[in-house]
Design a protein around this motif. Structure first.
Motif, PDB file in Angstrom:
ATOM      1  N   LYS A  93       0.829  -1.203   0.000  1.00  0.00           N
ATOM      2  CA  LYS A  93       0.000   0.000   0.000  1.00  0.00           C
ATOM      3  C   LYS A  93       0.870   1.263   0.000  1.00  0.00           C
ATOM      4  CE  LYS A  93      -3.618  -0.021   2.774  1.00  0.00           C
ATOM      5  NZ  LYS A  93      -4.471  -0.278   3.981  1.00  0.00           N
ATOM      6  N   MET A  94       1.969   1.231   0.741  1.00  0.00           N
ATOM      7  CA  MET A  94       2.865   2.386   0.763  1.00  0.00           C
ATOM      8  C   MET A  94       3.501   2.617  -0.601  1.00  0.00           C
ATOM      9  SD  MET A  94       4.887   2.274   4.405  1.00  0.00           S
ATOM     10  CE  MET A  94       5.579   3.908   4.142  1.00  0.00           C
ATOM     11  N   VAL A  95       3.952   1.538  -1.236  1.00  0.00           N
ATOM     12  CA  VAL A  95       4.566   1.662  -2.565  1.00  0.00           C
ATOM     13  C   VAL A  95       3.561   2.219  -3.561  1.00  0.00           C
ATOM     14  CG1 VAL A  95       5.493   0.350  -4.494  1.00  0.00           C
ATOM     15  CG2 VAL A  95       6.322  -0.096  -2.181  1.00  0.00           C
ATOM     16  N   ALA A  96       2.339   1.708  -3.531  1.00  0.00           N
ATOM     17  CA  ALA A  96       1.302   2.206  -4.445  1.00  0.00           C
ATOM     18  C   ALA A  96       1.048   3.695  -4.210  1.00  0.00           C
ATOM     19  CB  ALA A  96       0.014   1.406  -4.249  1.00  0.00           C
ATOM     20  N   TYR A  97       1.091   4.119  -2.947  1.00  0.00           N
ATOM     21  CA  TYR A  97       0.906   5.527  -2.617  1.00  0.00           C
ATOM     22  C   TYR A  97       2.034   6.385  -3.175  1.00  0.00           C
ATOM     23  CZ  TYR A  97       1.152   9.697   0.383  1.00  0.00           C
ATOM     24  OH  TYR A  97       1.252  10.977   0.851  1.00  0.00           O
ATOM     25  N   LEU A  98       3.273   5.876  -3.131  1.00  0.00           N
ATOM     26  CA  LEU A  98       4.439   6.668  -3.490  1.00  0.00           C
ATOM     27  C   LEU A  98       4.781   6.658  -4.981  1.00  0.00           C
ATOM     28  CD1 LEU A  98       6.802   5.733  -0.514  1.00  0.00           C
ATOM     29  CD2 LEU A  98       5.775   7.983  -0.951  1.00  0.00           C
ATOM     30  N   GLU A  99       4.309   5.683  -5.715  1.00  0.00           N
ATOM     31  CA  GLU A  99       4.750   5.542  -7.106  1.00  0.00           C
ATOM     32  C   GLU A  99       4.406   6.754  -7.973  1.00  0.00           C
ATOM     33  OE1 GLU A  99       5.118   0.797  -8.143  1.00  0.00           O
ATOM     34  OE2 GLU A  99       3.140   1.736  -8.279  1.00  0.00           O
ATOM     35  N   ASP A 100       3.373   7.490  -7.601  1.00  0.00           N
ATOM     36  CA  ASP A 100       3.001   8.674  -8.366  1.00  0.00           C
ATOM     37  C   ASP A 100       3.533   9.971  -7.750  1.00  0.00           C
ATOM     38  OD1 ASP A 100       1.530   7.235 -10.304  1.00  0.00           O
ATOM     39  OD2 ASP A 100      -0.187   7.126  -8.947  1.00  0.00           O
ATOM     40  N   LYS A 101       4.314   9.844  -6.684  1.00  0.00           N
ATOM     41  CA  LYS A 101       4.827  11.026  -5.994  1.00  0.00           C
ATOM     42  C   LYS A 101       6.245  11.360  -6.473  1.00  0.00           C
ATOM     43  CE  LYS A 101       1.402  11.430  -2.927  1.00  0.00           C
ATOM     44  NZ  LYS A 101       0.508  10.355  -3.411  1.00  0.00           N
ATOM     45  N   GLU A 102       6.666  12.598  -6.205  1.00  0.00           N
ATOM     46  CA  GLU A 102       8.049  12.992  -6.403  1.00  0.00           C
ATOM     47  C   GLU A 102       8.841  12.482  -5.204  1.00  0.00           C
ATOM     48  OE1 GLU A 102      10.629  16.966  -7.677  1.00  0.00           O
ATOM     49  OE2 GLU A 102       8.573  17.164  -6.931  1.00  0.00           O
ATOM     50  N   LEU A 103       9.872  11.670  -5.459  1.00  0.00           N
ATOM     51  CA  LEU A 103      10.595  11.000  -4.392  1.00  0.00           C
ATOM     52  C   LEU A 103      12.040  11.468  -4.316  1.00  0.00           C
ATOM     53  CD1 LEU A 103       9.333   7.326  -4.921  1.00  0.00           C
ATOM     54  CD2 LEU A 103       8.362   9.121  -3.467  1.00  0.00           C
ATOM     55  N   TYR A 104      12.608  11.288  -3.130  1.00  0.00           N
ATOM     56  CA  TYR A 104      14.005  11.637  -2.882  1.00  0.00           C
ATOM     57  C   TYR A 104      14.697  10.393  -2.312  1.00  0.00           C
ATOM     58  CZ  TYR A 104      12.123  16.259  -3.591  1.00  0.00           C
ATOM     59  OH  TYR A 104      11.492  17.335  -4.148  1.00  0.00           O
ATOM     60  N   VAL A 105      15.694   9.917  -3.034  1.00  0.00           N
ATOM     61  CA  VAL A 105      16.363   8.667  -2.681  1.00  0.00           C
ATOM     62  C   VAL A 105      17.773   8.986  -2.188  1.00  0.00           C
ATOM     63  CG1 VAL A 105      17.103   6.400  -3.510  1.00  0.00           C
ATOM     64  CG2 VAL A 105      15.005   7.454  -4.426  1.00  0.00           C
ATOM     65  N   ARG A 106      18.105   8.468  -1.018  1.00  0.00           N
ATOM     66  CA  ARG A 106      19.404   8.731  -0.407  1.00  0.00           C
ATOM     67  C   ARG A 106      20.139   7.414  -0.164  1.00  0.00           C
ATOM     68  NH1 ARG A 106      22.578  12.550  -0.450  1.00  0.00           N
ATOM     69  NH2 ARG A 106      20.643  13.790  -0.500  1.00  0.00           N
TER      70      ARG A 106
END
Length: 542
Positions: free
Chosen positions: A98-111
């Motif tokens: 559910k979290m991945v589905a929520y984030l897939e359309d968001k602008e993300l920051y990967v560190r």
């Protein structure tokens, strides 16, 4: 370098369950993250260039919403209970999807970063953030790879942090909408429903507290550490608010780190888990803590603070949001640091306790029995703001001065400390940074200048020739005199106006120690039990 979504970024995120990514930034610079945070309305700039951000509803950790997945790895090793709350593997998988589905359309920051400054104990990290300022927090607090290092690694552990995603407790198995769930089999930490950045760093601390004793016989410690000019290392245990950061940030000593360390076996020494500092700033003053004050500049973060009206100057006395106002900055912002963040076997250990009862001496020396007993007890006071609902000091016992971060049974860590003391010549001190002359509301808080003087005296050998006497209730050794500190302050009973009231308070605190220790007594050795306080029925005679 900031990179928009492409094959390289997606390849990094596919092991975390992402089938696609709309827009992701890979290892953006602090300048890029500050710009993004300001443009996205996540924060504003102060007049020193630091980024001011709010954590929203949660201004501290939420320990009751921290879970560990119960599976074949953790079933028989984790200390299950109110601190390590079990979570079902299938519910973790559901929450993860559910979290991945929520984030897939968001602008993300990967560190991509490390935890653990010693090469033998490094944990390769990958963090996926919904918020730009959270990614800056991770840049500041975790160890940063050197330029040119290939970070396309398979991470040893990953974090997915989405404050905007809230769980459905009835469906997802959480207590409420916020959560932090560790899965050791999948090497993944999920955080949602809270924007308190400290959940990320403390989550990885919990991971190391589980892994290091198993894999390397390394003792993980909730402590700060520094090194003197003669190469002597000191470590400072204590919960948030007891002074770990303040007292270890000493202009005359090199800072190793302010919060989380490991102690390697043999002559391996100590090393920092982190690459930054996360310091409380309530009532911060430049003249009292100049190193922290000067570190709050561009690239640093201040959390839940407020401006002096009509300015961009932070009002550090403002408690309108929380008393747990903090700053997060790279350790390189402190001028006097150890490079790299490692040190030798410590020669001094300080247990910091903010004693809200005003009973314990400002400094006392502990033999091995008392050291192990007090380490396992972890007595202090939770100070306002460090956890939700704490508005004034509350006496508490937190095993190893960090029970909420310990996945294993506390006796495991106490036994490791005892082993270290057998192997090395080390002085152990109990330092009360709390109250004197009475308890909270009656007495007064210990002066920072006195505490610094006492610690310096211990570190420089000024106490080696001083006569000590045992405390009549706690048995710890109290010095008779310390240069630069009023003699009456050293004996807490003398600071109380009513001596019989002190005796009653000392007995009451001793009984609390004994009652708390009952849960460990069956597993504790006679040597540990010998460090217990002895409550007396008659008034103590000075």
């Amino acid at each position: 370098m900031s990179v928009t979504a492409n094959t390289a970024v997606l390849n990094r995120l596919q092991p975390l369950g992402f089938a696609r990514v709309a827009h992701a930034h890979l290892n953006p610079t602090p300048a890029e993250l500050v710009e993004a945070a300001v443009c996205r309305g996540e924060g504003t700039l102060t007049d020193t260039g630091a980024l001011m951000a709010d954590t929203g509803r949660f201004t501290g950790r939420s320990p009751k919403d921290r879970f560990i997945v119960r599976d074949v790895i953790t079933q028989d090793s984790v200390w299950w209970g109110d601190i390590n709350i079990p979570f079902a593997a299938d519910q973790f998988d559901q929450l993860h999807q559910k979290m991945v589905a929520y984030l897939e359309d968001k602008e993300l920051y990967v560190r991509e970063a490390y935890a653990g400054a010693h090469p033998a104990s490094q944990l390769k990290l990958r963090v996926v953030n919904e918020l730009a300022w959270h990614n800056l927090f991770c840049h500041n607090l975790f160890l940063r790879p050197e330029a040119g290092v290939d970070t396309s690694w398979l991470a040893d552990f990953s974090i997915i942090c989405a404050p905007g995603f809230e769980a459905d407790p009835a469906v997802d198995g959480t207590r409420q909408s916020n959560f932090a769930v560790i899965n050791f089999s999948k090497k993944l930490l999920l955080i949602g429903g809270t924007a308190y950045a400290g959940e990320m760093k403390k989550g990885i601390f919990g991971v190391l507290n589980f892994l290091l004793p198993h894999a390397q016989d390394t003792l993980p410690m909730h402590c700060s550490a520094n090194i003197g000019s003669h190469g002597d290392a000191a470590i400072f245990f204590g919960l948030s608010g007891t002074g770990k950061t303040t007292l270890s940030t000493d202009p005359n000593r090199h800072l190793v780190g302010d919060d989380e360390h490991g102690w390697l076996p043999g002559q391996g020494g100590i090393f920092n888990f982190e690459g930054g500092c996360y310091a409380k700033v309530i009532d911060l003053l430049e003249e009292k803590e100049p190193e922290i004050w000067q570190a709050i500049r561009f690239g640093a973060i201040v959390e839940n603070t407020r401006f002096v009206p009509g300015t961009r100057t932070v009002d550090y006395a403002n408690k309108s949001v929380t008393e747990n106002t903090r700053t997060a900055y790279p350790i390189t912002y402190i001028p006097n640091i150890a490079v790299p963040s490692v040190g030798p076997v410590p020669t001094h250990i300080f247990f910091l306790t903010a004693d809200a009862t005003g009973v314990l001496p400002p400094i006392s020396r502990l033999d091995k029995s008392h050291a192990m007993y007090h380490f396992l007890s972890g007595y202090t006071a939770k100070v306002a703001g460090t956890e939700m609902g704490i508005v004034e000091p509350q006496a508490t016992f937190s095993a190893c001065f960090g029970a909420v971060f310990l996945p294993l049974h506390p006796t495991r860590y106490a036994e490791m400390l005892g082993q270290k003391m057998d192997e090395h010549a080390v002085n152990v001190w109990l330092v009360n940074t709390g109250w004197t002359g009475g308890g909270y509301g009656t007495g007064r808080r210990m002066r920072l200048s006195h505490t610094r003087t006492l610690i310096t005296a211990a570190l420089t050998g000024q106490l080696d020739g001083v006569k000590f006497r045992p405390h009549p209730v706690f048995g710890v050794e109290v010095p008779g005199a310390v240069p630069g500190v009023p003699t009456d302050l050293l004996d807490p009973r003398r600071t109380w106006a009513v001596k019989t009231a002190y005796d009653q308070a000392a007995n009451a605190l001793a009984n609390k120690f004994v009652a708390n220790f009952e849960k460990y007594a069956a597993a504790a050795s006679p040597e540990i039990l010998a460090g217990a306080p002895m409550a007396v029925s008659e008034p103590v005679v000075a």
